[in-house]
Design a protein around this motif. Structure first.
Motif, PDB file in Angstrom:
ATOM      1  N   LEU A 271      -0.673  30.881  41.806  1.00  0.00           N
ATOM      2  CA  LEU A 271       0.505  29.410  42.976  1.00  0.00           C
ATOM      3  C   LEU A 271       1.354  29.998  44.074  1.00  0.00           C
ATOM      4  N   ILE A 272       0.889  29.549  45.575  1.00  0.00           N
ATOM      5  CA  ILE A 272       2.082  29.443  46.378  1.00  0.00           C
ATOM      6  C   ILE A 272       2.187  28.131  46.570  1.00  0.00           C
ATOM      7  N   ALA A 273       3.281  27.307  46.526  1.00  0.00           N
ATOM      8  CA  ALA A 273       3.320  25.608  47.026  1.00  0.00           C
ATOM      9  C   ALA A 273       3.950  25.661  48.003  1.00  0.00           C
ATOM     10  N   ARG A 274       5.020  26.367  48.852  1.00  0.00           N
ATOM     11  CA  ARG A 274       5.793  25.716  50.091  1.00  0.00           C
ATOM     12  C   ARG A 274       5.955  26.378  51.334  1.00  0.00           C
ATOM     13  N   HIS A 275       5.337  25.792  52.146  1.00  0.00           N
ATOM     14  CA  HIS A 275       4.791  25.624  53.444  1.00  0.00           C
ATOM     15  C   HIS A 275       5.391  27.313  53.942  1.00  0.00           C
ATOM     16  N   ALA A 276       6.846  27.806  54.021  1.00  0.00           N
ATOM     17  CA  ALA A 276       7.117  28.974  54.349  1.00  0.00           C
ATOM     18  C   ALA A 276       6.716  30.374  54.048  1.00  0.00           C
ATOM     19  N   ASP A 277       5.996  29.998  52.414  1.00  0.00           N
ATOM     20  CA  ASP A 277       5.891  31.025  52.068  1.00  0.00           C
ATOM     21  C   ASP A 277       4.701  31.235  51.979  1.00  0.00           C
ATOM     22  N   VAL A 278       3.488  30.209  52.129  1.00  0.00           N
ATOM     23  CA  VAL A 278       2.400  29.922  52.737  1.00  0.00           C
ATOM     24  C   VAL A 278       2.002  31.125  54.554  1.00  0.00           C
ATOM     25  N   ASP A 279       2.432  30.056  54.948  1.00  0.00           N
ATOM     26  CA  ASP A 279       2.547  30.521  56.350  1.00  0.00           C
ATOM     27  C   ASP A 279       3.131  32.318  56.182  1.00  0.00           C
ATOM     28  N   ALA A 280       3.743  32.724  55.667  1.00  0.00           N
ATOM     29  CA  ALA A 280       4.415  34.146  55.370  1.00  0.00           C
ATOM     30  C   ALA A 280       2.938  35.344  55.391  1.00  0.00           C
ATOM     31  N   LEU A 281       2.295  34.491  54.129  1.00  0.00           N
ATOM     32  CA  LEU A 281       1.683  35.304  53.461  1.00  0.00           C
ATOM     33  C   LEU A 281      -0.317  35.314  53.982  1.00  0.00           C
ATOM     34  N   LEU A 282       0.179  34.141  54.948  1.00  0.00           N
ATOM     35  CA  LEU A 282      -1.502  34.371  55.912  1.00  0.00           C
ATOM     36  C   LEU A 282      -1.089  35.332  57.077  1.00  0.00           C
TER      37      LEU A 282
ATOM     38  N   ARG B 194       2.351  19.057  52.866  1.00  0.00           N
ATOM     39  CA  ARG B 194       3.986  17.978  52.541  1.00  0.00           C
ATOM     40  C   ARG B 194       4.967  18.009  52.437  1.00  0.00           C
ATOM     41  N   ASP B 195       4.864  19.519  52.502  1.00  0.00           N
ATOM     42  CA  ASP B 195       6.687  19.991  52.239  1.00  0.00           C
ATOM     43  C   ASP B 195       7.892  19.659  53.485  1.00  0.00           C
ATOM     44  N   PRO B 196       8.847  19.201  53.271  1.00  0.00           N
ATOM     45  CA  PRO B 196       9.408  17.964  53.080  1.00  0.00           C
ATOM     46  C   PRO B 196      10.898  19.321  54.630  1.00  0.00           C
ATOM     47  N   GLU B 197      10.492  20.664  53.898  1.00  0.00           N
ATOM     48  CA  GLU B 197      11.649  21.278  54.975  1.00  0.00           C
ATOM     49  C   GLU B 197      10.900  21.263  56.189  1.00  0.00           C
ATOM     50  N   VAL B 198       9.372  21.056  56.189  1.00  0.00           N
ATOM     51  CA  VAL B 198       9.257  20.967  57.776  1.00  0.00           C
ATOM     52  C   VAL B 198       8.747  20.319  58.474  1.00  0.00           C
ATOM     53  N   PHE B 199       8.124  18.432  57.580  1.00  0.00           N
ATOM     54  CA  PHE B 199       8.098  17.919  57.597  1.00  0.00           C
ATOM     55  C   PHE B 199       8.917  16.715  57.350  1.00  0.00           C
ATOM     56  N   ASP B 200       9.278  15.950  58.396  1.00  0.00           N
ATOM     57  CA  ASP B 200       9.713  14.652  58.153  1.00  0.00           C
ATOM     58  C   ASP B 200       9.130  13.798  57.316  1.00  0.00           C
TER      59      ASP B 200
ATOM     60  N   LEU C 180      -2.979  29.874  47.812  1.00  0.00           N
ATOM     61  CA  LEU C 180      -2.241  29.150  48.965  1.00  0.00           C
ATOM     62  C   LEU C 180      -2.131  27.746  49.008  1.00  0.00           C
ATOM     63  N   LEU C 181      -1.576  27.654  48.458  1.00  0.00           N
ATOM     64  CA  LEU C 181      -1.843  25.245  48.032  1.00  0.00           C
ATOM     65  C   LEU C 181      -1.277  24.948  49.897  1.00  0.00           C
ATOM     66  N   PHE C 182      -2.370  24.886  50.661  1.00  0.00           N
ATOM     67  CA  PHE C 182      -2.531  24.746  51.514  1.00  0.00           C
ATOM     68  C   PHE C 182      -2.332  22.864  51.600  1.00  0.00           C
TER      69      PHE C 182
ATOM     70  N   ALA D 114       4.550  18.242  45.197  1.00  0.00           N
ATOM     71  CA  ALA D 114       5.970  18.104  44.979  1.00  0.00           C
ATOM     72  C   ALA D 114       6.841  18.978  43.838  1.00  0.00           C
ATOM     73  N   HIS D 115       5.944  18.433  42.539  1.00  0.00           N
ATOM     74  CA  HIS D 115       6.847  18.922  41.321  1.00  0.00           C
ATOM     75  C   HIS D 115       6.815  21.393  41.858  1.00  0.00           C
ATOM     76  N   LEU D 116       5.615  21.176  41.803  1.00  0.00           N
ATOM     77  CA  LEU D 116       5.438  22.611  42.443  1.00  0.00           C
ATOM     78  C   LEU D 116       6.490  23.514  43.088  1.00  0.00           C
ATOM     79  N   ARG D 117       6.849  22.542  44.173  1.00  0.00           N
ATOM     80  CA  ARG D 117       7.411  22.908  45.593  1.00  0.00           C
ATOM     81  C   ARG D 117       8.788  22.730  45.405  1.00  0.00           C
ATOM     82  N   GLU D 118       9.364  22.070  44.231  1.00  0.00           N
ATOM     83  CA  GLU D 118      10.774  21.362  43.555  1.00  0.00           C
ATOM     84  C   GLU D 118      10.972  23.161  42.449  1.00  0.00           C
ATOM     85  N   GLN D 119      10.486  23.030  41.678  1.00  0.00           N
ATOM     86  CA  GLN D 119      10.744  23.769  40.471  1.00  0.00           C
ATOM     87  C   GLN D 119       9.938  24.721  39.970  1.00  0.00           C
ATOM     88  N   GLU D 120       8.747  25.591  40.861  1.00  0.00           N
ATOM     89  CA  GLU D 120       7.472  26.233  40.197  1.00  0.00           C
ATOM     90  C   GLU D 120       6.967  26.976  41.383  1.00  0.00           C
TER      91      GLU D 120
END
Length: 405
Positions: A37-48, A326-332, A319-321, A19-25
């Motif tokens: 390290l790549i922490a957010r869903h959108a970036d992991v999705d795109a890079l895959l 657990r990315d709140p931008e994607v999952f409620d 890529l941190l699956f 959660a810290h990585l997604r928000e801050q780094e």
């Protein structure tokens, strides 16, 4: 706490750090492994899906040209096996291998295995319940996928005890900075497994059966066939990728349910009522909530930029699956376990051309396993809180002691 894949406390509880990585780094350099390290869903999705990255770089450069140390010569038996399969290669080799393997490993063939998988799961669960419980990992989670893949490959029952140790040891090489002892174990396992499969494949070429090795030995596309090395590499991949992840997903999933008793009650009711739809969405949610493969790596083949951060050619991204799922931008409410979650775009099986070919098989195994256990032991309960194995990339429990009465 900070990101530290060798810290048992982090391995057990990584999600606050994510959660810290997604928000801050969301894109940050991790010096101990020389990775981004790549922490957010959108970036992991795109890079895959980004073809400027690959599981290997050896199709475009040597180790030296890529600024990397060559692998030690004694690693050669391991990489010969692994790079003969499709996991660690890129197009056009990957495209050819996947096309050939897909001709034998079809969705229809996988679905046809469901009755056999159900029978195996029922037998294991019934035996587990009748003895009053025990270690679910050793007595149910491990035997099920090993038996299924051994059945598929046509491995004689007398040899099946060899498969789990080989798979275990080979997967040690994929941990971050594996110690020398683990590397040697992985190489030794690869040599032994390849030699065994080479002998089995030769026998099946001479006398084909209805097993997958026979089918892979015969599959052809416009005259193209798998070489013997490719056949062996494919069989090793099917065991290692399909087995380790399924075992860990089973243990992680049950531990998640015991920590969320309302959802365990929900799944118990679904199994009792024959609600296969909820069982299926439950499997997807358990894979999202505590994914067994926490990280996948890719090599940067051309300079890229992620969230304004330039990552040069020759770098490796992690890529941190587990974080992406657990990315709140994607999952409620992503930290809440919801077995009916829909949609659920988790990335536990990857994305793009390397999306896991065995995903449908793994989902059937998990659905039948959870269902069989709850039918045999609806009041199953936890005896002691489990401990996590030291590995981070393939993250799972050492044991899971349960009672069934």
């Amino acid at each position: 706490m900070r990101f530290d894949p060798w810290d048992p406390e982090f391995v057990a509880h990584p999600y606050d750090v994510y959660a810290h990585l997604r928000e801050q780094e969301p894109v940050t350099y991790f010096e101990p492994t020389n990775q981004w390290l790549i922490a957010r869903h959108a970036d992991v999705d795109a890079l895959l899906r980004d073809r400027r990255l690959g599981r290997t770089y050896l199709h475009v450069a040597t180790h030296e040209e890529f600024g990397r140390e060559p692998e030690p010569d004694w690693h050669a038996p391991f990489w010969r096996v692994v790079r003969a399969g499709m996991l660690d290669v890129e197009p056009p080799v990957h495209t050819r291998l996947r096309r050939l393997v897909s001709k034998a490993f079809t969705p229809r063939m996988v679905e046809s295995l469901r009755p056999r998988i159900r029978a195996i799961a029922t037998e294991l669960a019934t035996r587990f319940a009748e003895k009053g419980g025990g270690d679910l990992i050793a007595e149910v989670a491990e035997p099920l996928p090993v038996t299924v893949i051994a059945d598929m490959l046509g491995v004689p029952e007398s040899d099946r005890h060899l498969l789990r140790p080989w798979s275990n040891d080979m997967c040690l090489m994929y941990e971050l900075n594996p110690p020398l002892e683990a590397q040697r174990a992985a190489v030794r396992a690869a040599e032994e497994f390849a030699a065994y499969l080479r002998e089995l494949a030769a026998a099946r070429r001479a006398n084909p059966g209805d097993d997958l090795i026979s089918q892979l030995a015969q599959v052809a596309d416009e005259g193209d066939r798998l070489t013997e090395d490719e056949l062996i590499g494919t069989c090793v991949l099917l065991l290692n990728a399909g087995h380790e992840a399924t075992v860990n997903a089973t243990g992680n999933g049950w531990w998640a349910l015991f920590r969320n008793p309302d959802q365990l009650d929900r799944l118990r009711a679904a199994v009792r009522d024959g609600d296969q739809e909820l069982v299926a969405t439950a499997v997807e949610e358990l894979l999202r909530w505590d994914t067994p493969a926490q990280m996948f790596e890719r090599w940067v083949l051309e300079d890229i930029e992620v969230r304004g951060v330039r990552i040069p050619r020759g770098s490796e991204v992690a890529l941190l699956f587990g974080s992406a799922n657990r990315d709140p931008e994607v999952f409620d409410d992503p930290d809440r376990l919801d077995l009916g979650r829909d949609p659920n775009p988790h990335i536990s099986f990857g994305l793009g051309i390397h999306y896991c070919l065995g995903a449908p098989l793994a989902k059937i195994e998990l659905a039948e396993s959870f269902s069989a256990i709850l039918r045999a032991a609806p009041d199953i309960g936890l005896v002691t809180e489990p401990e996590w194995k030291p590995g981070y990339i393939m993250r799972g429990l050492k044991a899971l002691e349960l009672r069934t009465g």
